[in-house]
Design a protein around this motif. Structure first.
Motif, PDB file in Angstrom:
ATOM      1  N   SER A  37      -5.169   2.711  -6.059  1.00 59.00           N
ATOM      2  CA  SER A  37      -4.882   3.402  -4.852  1.00 59.00           C
ATOM      3  C   SER A  37      -5.936   3.996  -3.988  1.00 59.00           C
ATOM      4  CB  SER A  37      -3.763   4.335  -4.759  1.00 59.00           C
ATOM      5  OG  SER A  37      -4.155   5.604  -5.693  1.00 59.00           O
ATOM      6  N   TRP A  96     -10.105   1.026  -3.715  1.00 64.09           N
ATOM      7  CA  TRP A  96      -8.996   1.631  -4.554  1.00 64.09           C
ATOM      8  C   TRP A  96      -9.512   1.966  -5.885  1.00 64.09           C
ATOM      9  CZ3 TRP A  96      -4.320  -2.076  -3.434  1.00 64.09           C
ATOM     10  CH2 TRP A  96      -3.889  -1.899  -2.168  1.00 64.09           C
ATOM     11  N   TYR A 125      -7.099   4.443   0.780  1.00 65.56           N
ATOM     12  CA  TYR A 125      -6.559   4.243   1.943  1.00 65.56           C
ATOM     13  C   TYR A 125      -6.562   2.907   2.106  1.00 65.56           C
ATOM     14  CZ  TYR A 125      -8.124   9.244   3.018  1.00 65.56           C
ATOM     15  OH  TYR A 125      -8.023  10.506   3.013  1.00 65.56           O
ATOM     16  N   GLY A 133       0.923  -1.034  -0.043  1.00 62.74           N
ATOM     17  CA  GLY A 133      -0.035  -0.021  -0.053  1.00 62.74           C
ATOM     18  C   GLY A 133       0.940   1.386   0.020  1.00 62.74           C
ATOM     19  N   SER A 134       0.357   2.524   0.102  1.00 61.89           N
ATOM     20  CA  SER A 134       0.947   3.545  -0.015  1.00 61.89           C
ATOM     21  C   SER A 134       1.901   3.871   1.212  1.00 61.89           C
ATOM     22  CB  SER A 134      -0.081   4.811   0.037  1.00 61.89           C
ATOM     23  OG  SER A 134      -0.988   4.710   1.237  1.00 61.89           O
ATOM     24  N   ASP A 135       1.621   3.401   2.322  1.00 66.36           N
ATOM     25  CA  ASP A 135       2.498   3.376   3.538  1.00 66.36           C
ATOM     26  C   ASP A 135       3.660   2.227   3.522  1.00 66.36           C
ATOM     27  OD1 ASP A 135       1.063   1.188   4.454  1.00 66.36           O
ATOM     28  OD2 ASP A 135       0.827   2.326   6.167  1.00 66.36           O
TER      29      ASP A 135
END
Length: 119
Positions: A99, A93, A101, A35-37
């Motif tokens: 993408s 997403w 949260y 994921g983004s993190d």
């Protein structure tokens, strides 16, 4: 409000109303990309049409099929499994990067249950 926030809000409302979560899978199973993190997240959508958009528009997901998961089954089996495996839930997403949260499974469950009780 960001587009990810809008999609997350829609996820909660639509799942609370329909009683289904949608995943995607291929012969290898359900995807769980970074994921983004940097943590792994398994994406889920609030409708078949949202899942199909990702399948149709992103070559990486071209061989996948949408799968309906009843909310009670998601809560009983998926939330504990995702939690145990250290996976987040990618909610609705969208876009060219698929993408949005990534949220703790128990938080997703609590937020939807709160909406289900209020309607």
């Amino acid at each position: 409000m960001s587009i990810a926030a809008v999609h997350t809000s829609a996820f909660y409302r639509e799942v609370a109303k329909s009683g289904f979560v949608w995943g995607i899978r291929d012969e290898a199973g359900f995807p769980a990309p970074l994921g983004s993190d940097g943590a792994r997240a398994m994406p889920f959508w609030s409708s078949e049409s949202r899942a199909l958009k990702i399948i149709q528009n992103l070559p990486a997901y071209g061989g996948f099929t949408p799968v309906a998961i009843e909310w009670s089954i998601f809560c009983e089996r998926w939330v504990p499994g995702l939690t145990q495996d250290g996976l987040l839930v990618g909610v609705n997403w969208s876009g060219q990067a698929a993408s949005g949260y990534e949220i703790q499974p128990l938080s997703v469950q609590r937020n939807i249950e709160a909406l289900r009780k209020s309607t």
